[in-house]
Scaffold this motif. Structure first.
Motif, PDB file in Angstrom:
ATOM      1  N   ILE A 159       4.790  -0.001   8.683  1.00 10.55           N
ATOM      2  CA  ILE A 159       4.712  -1.460   8.584  1.00 10.55           C
ATOM      3  C   ILE A 159       5.819  -2.077   9.430  1.00 10.55           C
ATOM      4  CG2 ILE A 159       4.838  -3.420   6.985  1.00 10.55           C
ATOM      5  CD1 ILE A 159       3.893  -1.447   4.776  1.00 10.55           C
ATOM      6  N   HIS A 173      -3.994  -8.273   8.430  1.00 11.12           N
ATOM      7  CA  HIS A 173      -2.992  -8.816   7.503  1.00 11.12           C
ATOM      8  C   HIS A 173      -3.418 -10.199   7.026  1.00 11.12           C
ATOM      9  CE1 HIS A 173       0.906  -9.267   5.631  1.00 11.12           C
ATOM     10  NE2 HIS A 173       1.094 -10.401   6.254  1.00 11.12           N
ATOM     11  N   THR A 186       8.846  -4.308  10.814  1.00 16.48           N
ATOM     12  CA  THR A 186      10.065  -4.781  10.150  1.00 16.48           C
ATOM     13  C   THR A 186      10.447  -6.201  10.545  1.00 16.48           C
ATOM     14  OG1 THR A 186      11.523  -3.999  11.926  1.00 16.48           O
ATOM     15  CG2 THR A 186      10.972  -2.424  10.173  1.00 16.48           C
ATOM     16  N   GLY A 188       5.652  -6.977   8.077  1.00 16.18           N
ATOM     17  CA  GLY A 188       4.509  -6.870   7.187  1.00 16.18           C
ATOM     18  C   GLY A 188       3.209  -6.432   7.812  1.00 16.18           C
TER      19      GLY A 188
END
Length: 367
Positions: free
Chosen positions: A295, A362, A297, A224
């Motif tokens: 992004i 994030h 994994t 993410g």
């Protein structure tokens, strides 16, 4: 001179020159309450430090770091922690020998940034390259140590490590992380060490140099991180690694080798997660290097970068003067016969900085 900063939420600004009184950096965006001491930073600087073996520059710099701001000895927490304010780090230069460069004051060294800096700014610091010197990377390594602390605070056990996998024409046959700290080359193959030793010794005696390839792996990074299109994690990582002195190429995952694979071979197939993966999907391969669509994994993030041969060599090279006269040049001084060796901890630091930056971005997204 602009563009001395990199990163978004975790932002690093470096300053200083190779033969100036000091160099350092200001790190902004580090969250408060993270334990941080000089020792946390110094251990990484010691791995990059010059003069540690006969295979690197013999410039004798202790690279002792000072933390000037951004930390506080919290008696309640019984330790020194970050305050959330800018962290200023300073490293004194103590072994400059500027006289070694007097003969090249009016000459451009082929392969160096001498001509391009002069063309852009109309002035250049000929003493070891000034701002363009790899000496600047000490500041990056110091910042990378803080980035590692952030990743650990956010995700627990995170490992960012690197190894030299090719030196000039000499490669490796096996890969053992335990061997990397056991030799002067950050080499993961003990059988390659004596071969590399003989190879580099011959180049050093001739006054020549060679390039190298460094491999980096980050473990423990969750899925993410990153963003699609213009803030891709692999794009940020590639840009950070390309900013390192003498780096001329970057690969993520299989990189250029992926172009030789079929679609079936390249696809990282997935299976249902298990207890061991804590329910997260299992990947049967990692050709993508842990990043898809920009992004992460959740797999290991893998990158490699290629370092060109050290341009400062004793073999005469054709060049011109600042007045356009044709001449030749021999670059004296203390230089790495393979600059890729000390690039290993620098690469680790840049990967850690990019990942810490992505992690903080994030965190801002998910709250």
């Amino acid at each position: 001179m602009s563009f001395n900063s990199f990163g978004h939420m975790f932002r690093v600004t470096t300053f200083g020159e190779s033969h100036g009184p000091a160099l350092g950096c200001v790190v902004d965006g580090c969250p408060p309450g993270i334990p941080l001491t000089v020792a946390d930073i110094q251990k990484d600087l010691d791995r990059r430090r010059p003069g540690t073996s006969k295979f690197v520059t013999q410039r004798r710099e202790p690279d002792t770091v000072q933390i000037l701001s951004g930390v506080f000895q919290d008696e309640r927490m019984k330790q020194q922690v970050t305050t959330g304010t800018p962290i200023a780090l300073l490293i004194q230069n103590q072994d400059q020998r500027s006289k070694d460069y007097g003969e090249i004051r009016d000459k451009f060294r082929p392969g160096h940034a001498d001509y391009t800096y002069w063309a852009k700014y109309g002035v250049r610091d000929y003493r070891g390259g000034g701002r363009s010197s790899a000496r600047e990377t000490a500041s990056r390594v110091a910042a990378g140590a803080i980035a590692r602390k952030i990743l650990t605070a956010l995700y627990g056990k995170v490992t960012v490590r690197g190894a030299l996998v090719t030196m000039g024409t000499q490669g490796i046959e096996r890969f053992d992380w335990a061997q990397v700290a056991q030799n002067d080359f950050f080499c993961p193959d003990p059988k390659a060490v004596p071969v590399w030793t003989k190879y580099l010794e011959s180049l050093r005696k001739k006054g020549s140099s060679c390039g190298a390839i460094v491999q980096l792996v980050a473990e423990g990074i969750p899925a993410g991180l990153g963003a699609p299109i213009y803030a891709k994690l692999d794009g940020e990582l590639a840009g950070a690694l390309m900013s390192i002195n003498a780096v001329k190429g970057v690969e993520i995952g299989d990189g250029f080798e992926a172009s030789f694979l079929s679609g079936e071979e390249n696809a990282d197939e997935m299976r249902k997660g298990t207890k061991a993966t804590k329910g997260k999907p299992r990947f049967l391969s990692n050709h993508a290097g842990g990043i898809l669509g920009g992004i992460s994994t959740g797999q290991d993030i893998v990158a490699r970068f290629a370092v060109k041969p050290t341009s400062s060599i004793l073999t005469p090279r054709k060049t011109i003067t600042v007045d356009g006269a044709e001449t030749s040049i021999i670059t004296k001084g203390r230089h790495d016969p393979c600059v890729g060796i000390r690039a290993v901890p620098v690469g680790e630091a840049m990967m850690a900085c990019v990942l810490a930056d992505a992690a903080l971005l994030h965190r801002g997204q998910v709250g």
